[in-house]
Design a protein around this motif. Sequence first.
Motif, PDB file in Angstrom:
ATOM      1  N   LYS A   1       0.824  -1.211   0.000  1.00 20.35           N
ATOM      2  CA  LYS A   1       0.000   0.000   0.000  1.00 20.35           C
ATOM      3  C   LYS A   1       0.861   1.265   0.000  1.00 20.35           C
ATOM      4  CE  LYS A   1      -3.869  -2.199   2.340  1.00 20.35           C
ATOM      5  NZ  LYS A   1      -4.664  -2.292   3.559  1.00 20.35           N
ATOM      6  N   TRP A   2       2.148   1.099   0.243  1.00 17.41           N
ATOM      7  CA  TRP A   2       3.073   2.232   0.315  1.00 17.41           C
ATOM      8  C   TRP A   2       4.161   2.035  -0.747  1.00 17.41           C
ATOM      9  CZ3 TRP A   2       1.674   5.952   3.696  1.00 17.41           C
ATOM     10  CH2 TRP A   2       0.752   5.594   4.690  1.00 17.41           C
ATOM     11  N   ASN A   3       4.318   3.012  -1.633  1.00 19.05           N
ATOM     12  CA  ASN A   3       5.310   2.905  -2.716  1.00 19.05           C
ATOM     13  C   ASN A   3       6.710   2.618  -2.194  1.00 19.05           C
ATOM     14  OD1 ASN A   3       3.454   3.308  -4.770  1.00 19.05           O
ATOM     15  ND2 ASN A   3       3.738   5.534  -4.789  1.00 19.05           N
ATOM     16  N   HIS A   4       7.102   3.268  -1.117  1.00 23.78           N
ATOM     17  CA  HIS A   4       8.461   3.101  -0.591  1.00 23.78           C
ATOM     18  C   HIS A   4       8.669   1.737   0.089  1.00 23.78           C
ATOM     19  CE1 HIS A   4       6.257   4.553   2.904  1.00 23.78           C
ATOM     20  NE2 HIS A   4       7.233   4.082   3.666  1.00 23.78           N
ATOM     21  N   LEU A   5       7.594   0.955   0.282  1.00 18.47           N
ATOM     22  CA  LEU A   5       7.734  -0.365   0.921  1.00 18.47           C
ATOM     23  C   LEU A   5       7.578  -1.525  -0.057  1.00 18.47           C
ATOM     24  CD1 LEU A   5       5.841   0.221   4.297  1.00 18.47           C
ATOM     25  CD2 LEU A   5       8.296   0.404   3.811  1.00 18.47           C
ATOM     26  N   TRP A   6       7.337  -1.237  -1.330  1.00 21.05           N
ATOM     27  CA  TRP A   6       7.202  -2.312  -2.315  1.00 21.05           C
ATOM     28  C   TRP A   6       8.427  -3.220  -2.317  1.00 21.05           C
ATOM     29  CZ3 TRP A   6       3.985  -4.670  -5.709  1.00 21.05           C
ATOM     30  CH2 TRP A   6       2.703  -4.148  -5.819  1.00 21.05           C
ATOM     31  N   SER A   7       9.619  -2.655  -2.185  1.00 17.57           N
ATOM     32  CA  SER A   7      10.844  -3.464  -2.255  1.00 17.57           C
ATOM     33  C   SER A   7      10.973  -4.459  -1.106  1.00 17.57           C
ATOM     34  CB  SER A   7      12.078  -2.559  -2.304  1.00 17.57           C
ATOM     35  OG  SER A   7      12.164  -1.784  -1.121  1.00 17.57           O
ATOM     36  N   VAL A   8      10.346  -4.184   0.028  1.00 19.94           N
ATOM     37  CA  VAL A   8      10.434  -5.117   1.155  1.00 19.94           C
ATOM     38  C   VAL A   8       9.234  -6.063   1.217  1.00 19.94           C
ATOM     39  CG1 VAL A   8      11.889  -3.621   2.564  1.00 19.94           C
ATOM     40  CG2 VAL A   8       9.422  -3.509   2.819  1.00 19.94           C
ATOM     41  N   SER A   9       8.193  -5.789   0.455  1.00 20.83           N
ATOM     42  CA  SER A   9       6.983  -6.612   0.543  1.00 20.83           C
ATOM     43  C   SER A   9       7.248  -8.070   0.179  1.00 20.83           C
ATOM     44  CB  SER A   9       5.867  -6.046  -0.337  1.00 20.83           C
ATOM     45  OG  SER A   9       6.195  -6.143  -1.702  1.00 20.83           O
ATOM     46  N   GLU A  10       8.181  -8.316  -0.718  1.00 22.84           N
ATOM     47  CA  GLU A  10       8.488  -9.704  -1.101  1.00 22.84           C
ATOM     48  C   GLU A  10       9.239 -10.463  -0.014  1.00 22.84           C
ATOM     49  OE1 GLU A  10      12.572  -8.885  -3.618  1.00 22.84           O
ATOM     50  OE2 GLU A  10      10.646  -8.723  -4.640  1.00 22.84           O
ATOM     51  N   LYS A  11       9.753  -9.770   0.967  1.00 25.28           N
ATOM     52  CA  LYS A  11      10.471 -10.418   2.073  1.00 25.28           C
ATOM     53  C   LYS A  11       9.546 -10.730   3.253  1.00 25.28           C
ATOM     54  CE  LYS A  11      14.716  -8.155   0.768  1.00 25.28           C
ATOM     55  NZ  LYS A  11      15.726  -7.188   1.094  1.00 25.28           N
ATOM     56  N   ILE A  12       8.317 -10.273   3.178  1.00 24.21           N
ATOM     57  CA  ILE A  12       7.350 -10.501   4.259  1.00 24.21           C
ATOM     58  C   ILE A  12       6.591 -11.795   3.973  1.00 24.21           C
ATOM     59  CG2 ILE A  12       5.309  -9.592   5.437  1.00 24.21           C
ATOM     60  CD1 ILE A  12       6.307  -6.775   4.679  1.00 24.21           C
ATOM     61  N   SER A  13       6.506 -12.656   4.961  1.00 28.31           N
ATOM     62  CA  SER A  13       5.833 -13.948   4.807  1.00 28.31           C
ATOM     63  C   SER A  13       4.331 -13.787   4.662  1.00 28.31           C
ATOM     64  CB  SER A  13       6.101 -14.833   6.019  1.00 28.31           C
ATOM     65  OG  SER A  13       7.466 -15.082   6.147  1.00 28.31           O
ATOM     66  N   LEU A  14       3.737 -14.714   3.933  1.00 30.62           N
ATOM     67  CA  LEU A  14       2.284 -14.792   3.866  1.00 30.62           C
ATOM     68  C   LEU A  14       1.762 -15.197   5.236  1.00 30.62           C
ATOM     69  CD1 LEU A  14       1.932 -16.629   0.444  1.00 30.62           C
ATOM     70  CD2 LEU A  14       1.607 -14.190   0.903  1.00 30.62           C
ATOM     71  N   LEU A  15       0.493 -14.954   5.499  1.00 32.84           N
ATOM     72  CA  LEU A  15      -0.084 -15.332   6.794  1.00 32.84           C
ATOM     73  C   LEU A  15       0.049 -16.833   7.025  1.00 32.84           C
ATOM     74  CD1 LEU A  15      -3.329 -13.201   7.136  1.00 32.84           C
ATOM     75  CD2 LEU A  15      -1.261 -13.072   8.527  1.00 32.84           C
ATOM     76  N   GLN A  16       0.432 -17.199   8.222  1.00 33.76           N
ATOM     77  CA  GLN A  16       0.594 -18.589   8.624  1.00 33.76           C
ATOM     78  C   GLN A  16      -0.590 -19.003   9.505  1.00 33.76           C
ATOM     79  OE1 GLN A  16       3.483 -20.381   7.509  1.00 33.76           O
ATOM     80  NE2 GLN A  16       3.522 -18.510   6.282  1.00 33.76           N
ATOM     81  N   ASP A  17      -0.910 -20.264   9.490  1.00 35.92           N
ATOM     82  CA  ASP A  17      -1.982 -20.795  10.333  1.00 35.92           C
ATOM     83  C   ASP A  17      -1.353 -21.306  11.630  1.00 35.92           C
ATOM     84  OD1 ASP A  17      -4.367 -21.715  11.315  1.00 35.92           O
ATOM     85  OD2 ASP A  17      -4.348 -23.562  10.115  1.00 35.92           O
ATOM     86  N   CYS A  18      -1.027 -20.379  12.510  1.00 37.04           N
ATOM     87  CA  CYS A  18      -0.381 -20.729  13.777  1.00 37.04           C
ATOM     88  C   CYS A  18      -0.694 -19.646  14.802  1.00 37.04           C
ATOM     89  CB  CYS A  18       1.117 -20.904  13.577  1.00 37.04           C
ATOM     90  SG  CYS A  18       1.976 -19.430  12.986  1.00 37.04           S
ATOM     91  N   PRO A  19      -0.510 -19.949  16.075  1.00 36.41           N
ATOM     92  CA  PRO A  19      -0.849 -18.977  17.115  1.00 36.41           C
ATOM     93  C   PRO A  19       0.250 -17.928  17.325  1.00 36.41           C
ATOM     94  CG  PRO A  19      -0.005 -20.964  18.131  1.00 36.41           C
ATOM     95  CD  PRO A  19      -0.099 -21.245  16.638  1.00 36.41           C
ATOM     96  N   ILE A  20      -0.146 -16.808  17.902  1.00 35.32           N
ATOM     97  CA  ILE A  20       0.822 -15.839  18.417  1.00 35.32           C
ATOM     98  C   ILE A  20       1.176 -16.364  19.800  1.00 35.32           C
ATOM     99  CG2 ILE A  20       1.253 -13.445  19.076  1.00 35.32           C
ATOM    100  CD1 ILE A  20      -1.050 -12.680  17.108  1.00 35.32           C
ATOM    101  N   ALA A  21       2.367 -16.926  19.947  1.00 38.45           N
ATOM    102  CA  ALA A  21       2.674 -17.684  21.163  1.00 38.45           C
ATOM    103  C   ALA A  21       3.986 -17.304  21.834  1.00 38.45           C
ATOM    104  CB  ALA A  21       2.680 -19.179  20.838  1.00 38.45           C
TER     105      ALA A  21
END
Length: 155
Positions: free
Chosen positions: A108-128
Amino acid sequence: MTTMIVPVWISSKSRPKEEIVIYALMDTQSDTSFIAKSVGEQLSKGWQTALKISTMTAKQKSSMCTRYNDVQIRGLHSEAYISIPEVFSRGEIPAEWSHIRTPSAAQKWNHLWSVSEKISLLQDCPIALLIGYNCPEALRPLHVQSGTTEEHYAI
């Protein structure tokens, strides 16, 4: 808006091959690390201890918990382990699922497009897991991507 909640593999040092995927909340304001009781019990044996916790709503509140000294994590796509010096059990780790960062949030932010590919997709696991500053290696920024003062940034 998102916060520093990232997926990690967690295990005990004594049984590193028995890993569980969970979300970890990186908390630079907590001096202690905490683990959800159910996950701690799966990892290893700890010992009972009394812990005094101070929060914004309570000062020096005493609570019984389990202390673990053999917890380690590694990034979802990393082979490098980070040892967490000591971790205390809590019933749960209070965090909002909706605050987990996603590639689409960064895009959603032009300056963050370059890091978006390094962010994992949502995982099916708890915040633990909550990692406090007793584990600076896990909290150390590798890179900060920022825009203007009004824009969000990525760590």
